[in-house]
Design a protein around this motif. Structure first.
Motif, mmCIF file in Angstrom:
data_model
loop_
_atom_site.group_PDB
_atom_site.id
_atom_site.type_symbol
_atom_site.label_atom_id
_atom_site.label_comp_id
_atom_site.label_asym_id
_atom_site.label_seq_id
_atom_site.Cartn_x
_atom_site.Cartn_y
_atom_site.Cartn_z
ATOM 1 N N GLU A 50 0.817 -1.202 0.000
ATOM 2 C CA GLU A 50 0.000 0.000 0.000
ATOM 3 C C GLU A 50 0.857 1.261 0.000
ATOM 4 O OE1 GLU A 50 -3.052 0.176 2.906
ATOM 5 O OE2 GLU A 50 -3.260 2.343 2.707
ATOM 6 N N LYS A 51 1.920 1.214 0.799
ATOM 7 C CA LYS A 51 2.769 2.391 0.928
ATOM 8 C C LYS A 51 3.402 2.800 -0.376
ATOM 9 C CE LYS A 51 4.413 3.515 5.316
ATOM 10 N NZ LYS A 51 4.796 3.009 6.592
ATOM 11 N N TYR A 52 3.880 1.827 -1.101
ATOM 12 C CA TYR A 52 4.699 2.156 -2.261
ATOM 13 C C TYR A 52 4.011 1.845 -3.579
ATOM 14 C CZ TYR A 52 8.005 2.750 1.428
ATOM 15 O OH TYR A 52 8.607 3.185 2.569
ATOM 16 N N ALA A 53 2.676 1.702 -3.531
ATOM 17 C CA ALA A 53 1.970 1.430 -4.784
ATOM 18 C C ALA A 53 2.053 2.647 -5.693
ATOM 19 C CB ALA A 53 0.522 1.101 -4.485
ATOM 20 N N VAL A 54 2.557 2.459 -6.904
ATOM 21 C CA VAL A 54 2.493 3.554 -7.865
ATOM 22 C C VAL A 54 1.277 3.369 -8.758
ATOM 23 C CG1 VAL A 54 4.637 4.784 -8.188
ATOM 24 C CG2 VAL A 54 4.509 2.363 -8.749
ATOM 25 N N ASP A 55 0.940 2.108 -9.041
ATOM 26 C CA ASP A 55 -0.334 1.903 -9.721
ATOM 27 C C ASP A 55 -1.155 0.907 -8.918
ATOM 28 O OD1 ASP A 55 0.024 -0.860 -11.539
ATOM 29 O OD2 ASP A 55 1.874 0.206 -10.993
ATOM 30 N N TYR A 56 -2.443 1.103 -8.944
ATOM 31 C CA TYR A 56 -3.317 0.342 -8.060
ATOM 32 C C TYR A 56 -3.470 -1.097 -8.504
ATOM 33 C CZ TYR A 56 -3.841 5.036 -6.810
ATOM 34 O OH TYR A 56 -3.536 6.309 -6.439
ATOM 35 N N SER A 57 -3.290 -1.318 -9.820
ATOM 36 C CA SER A 57 -3.430 -2.703 -10.266
ATOM 37 C C SER A 57 -2.356 -3.564 -9.590
ATOM 38 C CB SER A 57 -3.327 -2.788 -11.780
ATOM 39 O OG SER A 57 -2.176 -2.123 -12.213
ATOM 40 N N TRP A 58 -1.161 -2.989 -9.428
ATOM 41 C CA TRP A 58 -0.099 -3.725 -8.728
ATOM 42 C C TRP A 58 -0.508 -4.011 -7.290
ATOM 43 C CZ3 TRP A 58 3.265 -2.034 -4.653
ATOM 44 C CH2 TRP A 58 4.270 -2.967 -4.350
ATOM 45 N N TYR A 59 -1.083 -2.996 -6.672
ATOM 46 C CA TYR A 59 -1.530 -3.179 -5.292
ATOM 47 C C TYR A 59 -2.580 -4.291 -5.194
ATOM 48 C CZ TYR A 59 -4.056 -2.362 -0.983
ATOM 49 O OH TYR A 59 -4.679 -2.543 0.226
ATOM 50 N N VAL A 60 -3.585 -4.224 -6.087
ATOM 51 C CA VAL A 60 -4.651 -5.231 -6.051
ATOM 52 C C VAL A 60 -4.063 -6.618 -6.309
ATOM 53 C CG1 VAL A 60 -6.728 -6.050 -7.223
ATOM 54 C CG2 VAL A 60 -6.491 -3.635 -6.645
ATOM 55 N N ASP A 61 -3.200 -6.720 -7.317
ATOM 56 C CA ASP A 61 -2.561 -8.011 -7.606
ATOM 57 C C ASP A 61 -1.837 -8.543 -6.380
ATOM 58 O OD1 ASP A 61 -3.421 -8.142 -10.167
ATOM 59 O OD2 ASP A 61 -1.611 -7.274 -11.060
ATOM 60 N N THR A 62 -1.093 -7.661 -5.737
ATOM 61 C CA THR A 62 -0.297 -8.100 -4.592
ATOM 62 C C THR A 62 -1.179 -8.641 -3.481
ATOM 63 O OG1 THR A 62 1.354 -6.444 -5.127
ATOM 64 C CG2 THR A 62 1.435 -7.364 -2.920
ATOM 65 N N ILE A 63 -2.218 -7.921 -3.160
ATOM 66 C CA ILE A 63 -3.070 -8.364 -2.043
ATOM 67 C C ILE A 63 -3.799 -9.661 -2.418
ATOM 68 C CG2 ILE A 63 -4.973 -7.763 -0.511
ATOM 69 C CD1 ILE A 63 -2.465 -6.110 -0.030
ATOM 70 N N LEU A 64 -4.266 -9.754 -3.661
ATOM 71 C CA LEU A 64 -4.949 -10.996 -4.038
ATOM 72 C C LEU A 64 -3.974 -12.169 -4.018
ATOM 73 C CD1 LEU A 64 -7.515 -9.910 -6.783
ATOM 74 C CD2 LEU A 64 -7.813 -10.156 -4.324
ATOM 75 N N ASN A 65 -2.744 -11.919 -4.446
ATOM 76 C CA ASN A 65 -1.717 -12.959 -4.340
ATOM 77 C C ASN A 65 -1.493 -13.363 -2.901
ATOM 78 O OD1 ASN A 65 -0.740 -13.894 -6.757
ATOM 79 N ND2 ASN A 65 0.457 -12.023 -7.130
ATOM 80 N N LEU A 66 -1.498 -12.354 -2.063
ATOM 81 C CA LEU A 66 -1.295 -12.592 -0.636
ATOM 82 C C LEU A 66 -2.384 -13.530 -0.116
ATOM 83 C CD1 LEU A 66 0.781 -11.441 1.266
ATOM 84 C CD2 LEU A 66 -0.761 -9.577 1.782
ATOM 85 N N ILE A 67 -3.607 -13.258 -0.506
ATOM 86 C CA ILE A 67 -4.724 -14.091 -0.047
ATOM 87 C C ILE A 67 -4.584 -15.495 -0.636
ATOM 88 C CG2 ILE A 67 -7.224 -14.404 -0.138
ATOM 89 C CD1 ILE A 67 -7.485 -11.348 -0.138
ATOM 90 N N ARG A 68 -4.150 -15.553 -1.892
ATOM 91 C CA ARG A 68 -4.016 -16.855 -2.537
ATOM 92 C C ARG A 68 -2.935 -17.691 -1.845
ATOM 93 N NH1 ARG A 68 -0.895 -18.525 -6.251
ATOM 94 N NH2 ARG A 68 -0.021 -16.486 -6.705
ATOM 95 N N ILE A 69 -1.799 -17.068 -1.552
ATOM 96 C CA ILE A 69 -0.662 -17.822 -1.012
ATOM 97 C C ILE A 69 -0.831 -18.106 0.471
ATOM 98 C CG2 ILE A 69 1.803 -17.667 -0.509
ATOM 99 C CD1 ILE A 69 1.994 -15.903 -3.065
#
Lengths: 962, 154
Positions: free
Chosen positions: A433-452
């Motif tokens: 969240e802190k270093y997101a420059v684009d939100y799609s990256w942020y969304v991808d990261t969190i969804l990956n987090l939930i997946r893993i």
């Protein structure tokens, strides 16, 4: 047998130890011990006076038996007798027995104080040391009272032997830690500080511990120690490896003393005097230079001793945080250690570098080691080393390397140890969240987090992604598409279903144009997960379905069919049933307009001002991490406002996240996020206004906790309840609100209310630091019997507490039957990587369930007489520990919860009270009489009730109050 | 407030010293803070559990409740010192070694049995080197000289 062969021991003892060792079974051992105990007992009781040697031998045997884990209930007097022997070996055993067995047992201590006094004034250094060691080992308040005045004299006297000085210094330290109010350095201060110049290095080694402790409490009084410490350090550092003879350890001059000197300097800011500072910088440079020199020995002892000094020097450099040159050199040195073959050094380098990352001078230098650290995360065998590597990656993360670090942490999560997953998940979420420059990256990261690591994704993480998606319309379509794809996986985590349900319910229309994700496909996909989910998730999905009816009228029939099915509309869970019924009705009777209004898209989530304030206050704390470096520059635009940082945003989400069962879609209140806050907010104000005055008055009168508790109390104790828990409990017997606990990190405020056999307690956990607490977790437990006596229920608190923020926890209490113990409250969290673990007793006492009962004098005495059986009465006679002011007494008795009956007792000086204790099982009537005797400063307290345990408990509780 | 904050960082000491064998038998337990007997037993068991599972590739440091254990293994004996998390790991690691070298000299090639049969002397050695949870004396020469002097007393 070594001891026997040496011929200097006690033969009988050695034989006994051999016998025990030869026992084949536990039973045989116990038998042998009992035989010995009987023997010793008869010797001690016998008519014949025992000689010193026999007494010593038997006491030593008793000690051995005690150390094997058996109780010893005699022999104390014989041990005390040994103290007055003139023989060293006898005295030594006497003192040892007392040091090991006496847990500040006051009775015995009074007896031995006399012997100690004699030894201290004996001028025999061996005896003086024995006495001092005994004081240092027991360290009770009685001893402080008796000797705190004498020991400084011994410490600074010109004719005291060096070894006695060493013991006296540390003895005084122990007394100071135990009873700081009794150790007054005053006139001795300057002479104690000058012990840093003592010729004898051992004296300096011991004295510096005392000086460090005193300096940390009274820095101004002791500040002359800085220049003395610097010159002492300088002399050691510049000496050759053999100069210091006895104090050279594997070619390293005085390593422990050097470390202690460097530690003492960490009590102070950099020296103001230019010459002193110059000399110190020179020392630090020399230490850094020496680390580069070829080793004088291949032994690990040599390098460890050398590096112990180096790490302490680096700590001091970081503490000063003002010498860019030294910081960068320290960083380079640690960088070399990162690839050292010694695991210890790699671990310590990672740990130390973590703090270097938070300095603006060395942050960039730390970053250059990123590849090595990532490699450590992947390859280290020791999980604690990997943990340090993860901490360091988090600390060195900034905009330039966030993507790489987050990717590495995510991939590490796939195989990470269970013990550190939750913390890793939080770290990834915060960095993303802190270093997101684009939100799609942020969304991808969190969804990956939930997946893993779905199991480790706490609520605030998925709440947060939803809040961000709702507040940013440029990411909504992408989020809907991504979550739709993620839900295609045959087995996806329930947290994914929650996020999916929520996002599709809000923004499913943005991808509905594609026939592959048409409204019905979306609905069927969600509903295929429904039956595997828990109740809260199902409730959320039902809300998503009703939103679908609004978004896509073509799904109405299908969804109504689902809602109408028995498994929904007759669901045994009330929440699900209610939603199904209400949504079905709503979709059938409401017009399209009404439906569109009710089911409107969620409004943006509000931010809370308090957390922004908290962020403004944010400074670099001790465990602060480098991500704060970018604060205020160019950051945190994720959630709209350019100046609103991620920290504040996360904190806001914590404060405003609804509980799992609350309606996320806001059907019942338009802004669920604000629903939870107002009550919490007003309570916060309450507790502060209440805690304020009571805290200040506490300082002056009886409520000594705030004023007298040493600030480091929490960190000194492990998980079992703090030793002062009982005392804390007593503070709250006659009051319901106040500050329960406070240390340097955390303040716990308490506010409680009781009605009949029910109680509700609000706990307020305040983060006093500027750094966030992670993995914050509290549990309330009822040990043993209490489980069946009290019913205690709590909701979990959010695992993240921002610096300066406060979180609230509500505890519901039901009293089933009368009880004695208090529930335990355990608080765990990580602060700057270190696990804090505090246990306290919750101030729930039986008197809280009192209902006051007014009655006339005649009734009172009649009932008093009815309760005349001996076990119904409990009585205590005790000395007043506070003033006997009438108004204070009355206030306390009312605070107890009883009615204070006027004009009942024939003696107007006495107080009588009546009340009924309400438990679920029964009601227990209680009568009380308190008779003060102002002249003797004594009280007599009598309790009568229909239940003996209640009389006793209330009597015990109340007796502590006066 | 600044002063107390810094104070917390520097205000520390040893919480306990334990010598245990691999089977978990305690050969020395020296406590520098108040625990009741049950707590002591629990701590002893916990320390044994965390320390014995580690091997040579691990560090000599383990996080332990709010503290950390610095330990080193000598033959079948584990020497463990419990200190604050911010304390100097290597200084205590060598503090252990220094202590062991003194024991070795004092008992002429110390072995576990020496500690069993002379348990009351081991306490004296500890008190010479560590007192009130602080390092008291580090010079092996000085400590041994003092111990020999005491040995000669009746």
């Amino acid at each position: 047998m070594p001891a026997v062969s040496k011929g200097d021991g006690m033969r009988g003892l050695a034989v006994f130890i051999s016998d025990i060792r030869n026992c084949k079974s536990k039973e045989a051992e116990i038998k042998r011990i009992n035989k010995e105990l009987a023997n010793i007992r008869s010797k001690f009781k016998g008519d014949k006076a025992l000689d010193g040697y026999s007494k010593k031998k038997y006491v030593c045997k008793l000690l051995f038996i005690f150390l094997l884990g058996h109780d010893i209930d005699f022999g104390h007097m014989e041990a005390v007798n040994l103290l007055s022997s003139n023989k060293y070996t006898e005295k030594q055993i006497g003192y040892l027995f007392i040091s090991v067995l006496v847990n500040s047992n006051s009775e015995l201590i009074r007896l031995i104080n006399n012997a100690i006094k004699n030894d201290l004034s004996s001028r025999n250094p061996t005896f003086m040391c024995l006495a001092l060691h005994c004081i240092a080992n027991v360290g009770s308040r009685e001893m402080a009272e008796a000797f705190a005045g004498e020991i400084p004299r011994i410490l600074v006297a010109g004719d005291t032997m060096d070894s006695v000085k060493q013991s006296a210094a540390l003895c005084l330290l122990r007394l100071y830690k135990a009873s700081p109010d009794l150790v007054l350095m005053g006139e001795w201060t300057s002479r104690v500080v000058h012990l840093l110049n003592d010729q004898h290095m051992g004296v300096v080694t011991a004295a510096i511990s005392l000086i460090t402790c005193l300096s940390s409490k009274n820095p101004d009084e002791f500040k002359t120690c800085v220049s003395l410490a610097v010159s002492r350090l300088s002399r050691i550092v510049s000496s050759a490896s053999t100069d210091l003879q006895d104090y050279t350890y594997y070619f390293v001059p005085a390593p422990w003393l050097s470390c202690k000197l460097l530690r003492l300097l960490q009590c102070y800011p950099p020296p103001e005097d230019g010459a002193v500072k110059g000399r110190l910088v020179e020392c630090l440079e020399t230490i850094l230079n020496k680390a580069q020199e070829p080793p004088k020995s291949k032994k690990v002892q040599h390098s460890n001793a050398k590096n112990a000094i180096l790490f302490e020097a680096i700590s001091l450099i970081i503490h000063y945080d003002s010498e860019p040159n030294l910081l960068v050199r320290a960083c380079n040195q640690l960088g070399q250690f990162l690839q050292h073959r010694e695991t210890n050094l790699r671990y310590l380098a990672l740990e130390s570098m973590c703090t270097l990352a938070s300095s603006e001078f060395s942050h960039e230098a730390v970053k250059t080691h990123i590849e090595t650290v990532i490699n450590a995360l992947k390859t280290e065998r020791d999980v604690s080393v990997r943990q340090r590597a993860a901490d360091l990656l988090y600390a060195m993360c900034d905009r330039s390397n966030a993507k790489q670090i987050v990717a590495e942490m995510l991939s590490y999560l796939e195989t990470a140890d269970y013990s550190i997953r939750e913390e890793m998940v939080l770290k990834v979420a915060i960095l993303a969240e802190k270093y997101a420059v684009d939100y799609s990256w942020y969304v991808d990261t969190i969804l990956n987090l939930i997946r893993i690591a779905g199991d480790y994704v706490s609520e605030e993480v998925w709440y947060r992604v939803i809040q961000i998606v709702i507040n940013r319309d440029d990411v909504q379509g992408y989020a809907a598409k991504t979550v739709f794809e993620a839900l295609q996986a045959p087995a996806c985590h329930e947290n994914m279903v929650k996020v999916g349900g929520y996002i599709l319910g809000e923004f499913g229309n943005l991808i509905a144009g594609d026939p592959r994700s048409s409204p019905l496909v979306q609905f069927n996909l969600l509903h295929s997960k429904f039956h595997l989910c828990s109740v809260p998730t199902r409730a959320l999905l039902l809300s998503a379905y009703i939103k679908f009816i609004n978004l896509f009228p073509e799904t109405k029939a299908t969804i109504q069919e689902v809602l109408r099915s028995d498994s929904q509309i007759r669901n045994s869970d009330v929440e699900l049933q209610q939603r199904a019924v209400e949504y079905l009705k709503l979709s059938s009777i409401a017009s399209t307009d009404v439906l569109a209004t009710v089911l409107e898209e969620m409004p943006p989530f509000p931010e809370r001002e308090s957390s922004i304030l908290a962020k403004l206050k944010k400074k670099k704390g001790p465990g602060a991490v480098s991500v704060e470096l970018e604060d205020g520059k160019e950051r945190g635009e994720l959630n709209g406002g350019g100046d609103r940082g991620g920290d504040a945003a996360i904190a806001a989400s914590n404060a405003s996240t609804p509980s799992p069962s609350a309606d996320l879609l806001g059907l019942r209140s338009t802004a669920p996020a604000s629903g939870a806050t107002p009550s919490a907010g007003s309570l916060l104000v309450d507790v502060f206004s209440e805690a304020g005055p009571s805290a200040t008055s506490a300082g002056v009168n009886d409520d000594g906790f705030l004023s007298s508790a040493p600030p480091t109390v929490a960190s000194e104790d492990p998980a079992p309840p703090l030793p002062e828990s009982d005392e804390l409990l007593n503070k709250f017997v006659c009051k319901n609100n106040g500050v329960l606990f406070e240390n340097q990190l955390l303040q716990i405020g308490i506010k409680s209310e009781y009605r009949q056999n029910l109680g509700r307690m609000y706990l307020f956990y305040g983060n006093k630091t500027s750094v966030q607490f992670v993995s914050f977790n509290t549990t309330v437990s009822c040990p043993g019997e209490l489980q069946s006596q009290l019913n205690v229920q709590t909701k979990t608190v959010e695992p993240l507490v921002e610096g300066g923020a406060q979180v609230q926890q509500v505890i519901n209490i039901e009293c089933l039957t009368d009880f004695i113990d208090a529930p335990l409250l355990n608080i765990k969290f990580r602060y700057g990587g270190a696990l804090q673990n505090i246990s306290l007793k919750l101030p729930v006492t039986i008197n809280k369930f009192f209902q006051p009962t007014e009655m006339a004098a005649a009734d009172f005495f009649q009932r008093w007489k009815q309760l005349s059986q001996p076990q119904q009465e409990a009585q205590k006679i005790f000395k007043a520990s506070h003033g006997m002011d009438t108004e204070v007494l009355k206030a306390k008795l009312l605070g107890l919860g009883t009615a204070l009956l006027e004009n009942v007792d024939p003696n107007p000086e006495n107080y009588v009270c009546a009340g009924v204790i309400q438990t679920k099982a029964q009601q227990v009537g209680c009568l009380l009489r308190l008779e003060p005797n102002a002249q003797a400063q004594m009280y007599r307290l009598t309790l009568r009730s229909s239940k003996d345990t209640v009389s006793q408990r209330v009597c015990d509780l109340l007796a502590e109050q006066f | 407030l600044v002063a107390t904050g810094v104070g917390a960082k520097t205000y520390r000491r040893i919480r306990f010293i334990l010598i245990q064998n691999r089977a978990g038998k305690t050969r020395l337990a020296k406590w520098y803070m108040q625990f009741d007997d049950d707590e002591k037993q629990k701590l002893i068991e916990e320390v044994h559990a965390v320390v014995t599972v580690r091997d040579a590739k691990h560090t000599n440091f383990v996080e332990f409740r709010n503290f950390k254990i610095i330990y080193r293994r000598y033959a079948g004996l584990y020497f463990c010192i419990c200190v604050d998390v911010t304390d100097n790991n290597l200084a205590y690691l060598e503090g252990i070694h220094n202590f062991v070298e003194v024991l070795n000299e004092y008992f002429h090639n110390v072995c576990e049995l020496d500690l069993v049969f002379n348990f009351y002397k081991v306490y004296t050695v500890v008190d010479e080197m560590f007192l009130a949870g602080e390092i008291r004396e580090t010079s092996q020469t000085k400590v041994l000289k003092q111990l020999l002097m005491l040995q000669s007393l009746e």
